[in-house]
Design an enzyme around this catalytic site. Structure first.
Site, PDB file in Angstrom:
ATOM      1  N   CYS A 161       0.760  -1.256  -0.362  1.00 15.77           N
ATOM      2  CA  CYS A 161       0.025  -0.003   0.000  1.00 15.77           C
ATOM      3  C   CYS A 161       0.663   1.303   0.090  1.00 15.77           C
ATOM      4  O   CYS A 161       0.293   2.238  -0.402  1.00 15.77           O
ATOM      5  CB  CYS A 161      -1.006   0.031   1.109  1.00 15.77           C
ATOM      6  SG  CYS A 161      -0.019  -0.143   3.032  1.00 15.77           S
ATOM      7  N   HIS A 454      -1.859   1.016   7.573  1.00 10.06           N
ATOM      8  CA  HIS A 454      -1.961   1.006   6.278  1.00 10.06           C
ATOM      9  C   HIS A 454      -2.182   2.242   5.701  1.00 10.06           C
ATOM     10  O   HIS A 454      -2.545   3.307   6.269  1.00 10.06           O
ATOM     11  CB  HIS A 454      -3.620   0.498   6.153  1.00 10.06           C
ATOM     12  CG  HIS A 454      -4.092   0.116   4.648  1.00 10.06           C
ATOM     13  ND1 HIS A 454      -3.506  -0.461   3.616  1.00 10.06           N
ATOM     14  CD2 HIS A 454      -5.262   0.831   4.274  1.00 10.06           C
ATOM     15  CE1 HIS A 454      -4.150  -0.435   2.694  1.00 10.06           C
ATOM     16  NE2 HIS A 454      -5.040   0.560   2.791  1.00 10.06           N
TER      17      HIS A 454
END
Length: 512
Positions: A161, A454
């Site tokens: 990510c 994230h």
């Protein structure tokens, strides 16, 4: 003397630099030169073609054509507010007055701004309003918007990510997008399959092809592992670290692309990465004994900013008039991006334990150090130091920092130092320098902790349309969503150049 006519209405700009609708019910008397243009039999059809092919550009074919053909016929650039002559096929820079020279030589009085679609009259020396032309422009813009592509997502290949959010930011950097979609890269590597710039070129073409399916960036990841080995493997990585590594590799792999152009400074690289991202950070060290100043200027790709709550001391910002700069309304207890920049550029006393040898008085003396921007980049990237690694602890700083849609960097320039007194910024009410003004176009966020988190990003596509990119999942976002986010990396684009590039974006957005 004839009474001066009322000012002509101009398209109003939205927060991201885009045009808002003009009120068609109100308007001054028409320009006589526009009226002469409208005498032509096919003027409506010809004007629609110009808007379709060179201004709004809704199809992949017209976008690709614009990316390649819309350059100044005099200097060969597309960065200086390009205008197109309405009487012949000629593109010229407005900033450098190449379009003015053409108008005077050929007696062609009207030109269209290729970003905003406004009509400029060289006889009236102003942008002019005409109800019929505005209606055509509005209709063609509406048709183009219907054909706008949806932002493709990127598949997460296993804790990637951090890469995906940076790729989204880079592929939505206006001038970088123009470079890749106009096929300007010329690979000089012995093994082109190892060239990161070639892969980025392919990635741009894929993401702007109009294919809504998520892209699998496996080759990009593989090349990053090869050229930046500290990022190899499926461990969680830092998005800021990836950005700097990616820019470094791209910089090394594309040095030959602009070899034919004379660099503004022969001692520095003139590749597309340096043209867009490199700024000049000036450091002034002042001797406290003789007040001699030693100045150094270093290139930089980003600015890393300390946050309140970190181990480093942070100046509490007073709720005075300075806090309203850049549209940041002061809210008690809320730190702003401007506050962080003020702290970054304030004079710092180095103390008795860090004496330096003064070049003027030739003795070791205490000194003060001040950082300012000597040269602003096209794209300004601000990195908030949210991850703290100290001898005592490792943690994430979650302090909310307010940041604006539009940013004026004039107060933080080396040329503005005279307006500083005792480290307090005396900000002008209106700097009047558009060269230093920026628009926000991408924000990278980190959710979670230092150990487990994230990355996602917000990117601006087509003026005020914002999207949230969460790997393969792309959703529409509001400006409020963007400004309320925590913020880890902020990307701002110079407004003057963005306007030129955004016109090509409409070319490029589905150029392939």
């Amino acid at each position: 003397l004839k009474p001066r006519p009322p000012p002509r209405p101009r398209p109003r700009r939205g927060p991201g630099g885009g045009c808002l609708d003009v009120d068609f019910a109100v308007g001054p008397p028409g320009c006589s030169h526009v009226n002469s243009f409208k005498v032509g039999e096919n003027w409506r059809q010809e004007l629609r073609v110009i808007y379709q092919c060179f201004v709004w550009c809704g199809t992949p074919e017209t976008r690709k054509s614009k990316a390649k053909s819309c350059i100044c016929h005099v200097c060969g650039t597309h960065l200086n507010r390009l205008h197109s002559c309405l009487s012949c096929v000629f593109f010229g820079c407005f900033t450098e007055k190449h379009i003015h020279e053409h108008a005077e030589t050929k007696q062609h009085n009207l030109a269209v701004d290729l970003y905003y679609g406004g009509i400029y009259c060289f006889m009236c020396k102003d942008y002019v309003y005409d109800r019929d032309i505005e209606q055509i422009a509005k209709e063609e813009q509406g048709e183009a918007l219907k054909l706008q592509y949806s932002v493709p997502g990127l598949i997460n290949l296993g804790n990637t990510c951090f890469m995906n959010c940076i790729v989204q930011a880079l592929t939505h950097t206006p001038i970088l997008r123009d470079f890749f979609l106009s096929d300007r890269h010329r690979c000089e590597m012995p093994s082109p399959e190892l060239c990161l710039v070639c892969e980025m070129s392919s990635l741009f073409r894929e993401l702007y092809s109009g294919n809504p399916s998520p892209h699998v960036p496996y080759k990009l990841l593989h090349l990053v592992w090869i050229h930046a080995r500290h990022l190899a493997g499926y461990r969680q990585q830092d998005a800021h670290e990836f950005l700097i590594a990616a820019l470094d590799v791209l910089h090394r792999h594309c040095k030959g692309d602009d070899a034919g152009k004379a660099a503004s400074n022969p001692n520095h690289c003139n590749c597309i990465i340096d043209q867009i991202f490199t700024g000049g950070l000036q450091s002034d060290v002042t001797c406290q004994a003789c007040h001699g100043v030693s100045t150094t200027i270093d290139p930089c790709w980003d600015i890393s900013l300390d946050l309140p709550g970190s181990c480093t001391s942070f100046w509490p910002m007073s709720p005075g008039r300075e806090s309203s700069v850049n549209g940041e309304s002061h809210i008690p207890g809320i730190t702003t991006l401007t506050d962080c920049l003020r702290r970054f550029t304030r004079p710092e006393h180095l103390g008795s334990s860090a004496k330096i040898k003064c070049g003027s008085c030739q003795s070791y003396q205490e000194s003060t150090k001040q950082l300012t921007m000597n040269k602003l980049p096209v794209v300004a990237c601000f990195h908030f130091k949210r991850f703290e690694h100290s001898a005592k602890q490792r943690r994430k700083i979650t302090t909310y920092i307010s940041f604006p849609l539009e940013l004026d960097m004039t107060p933080f320039m080396a040329s503005s130092k005279e307006s500083r007194m005792n480290g307090q910024l005396q900000l002008p009410t209106n700097s009047g320098n558009d060269e230093n003004k920026y628009s926000l176009f991408a924000v990278v966020n980190h959710q979670g902790t230092l150990e487990s988190g994230h990355y996602t990003s917000f990117i601006r596509h087509h003026k005020d349309q914002w999207f949230k990119c969460d790997d393969a999942v792309i959703t529409k976002a509001s400006i409020k969503d963007v400004l309320d986010s925590e913020g880890y990396l902020l990307f701002y684009h110079k407004q003057v150049l963005e306007h030129e590039s955004e016109k090509v974006k409409e070319v490029n957005t589905q150029a392939y």
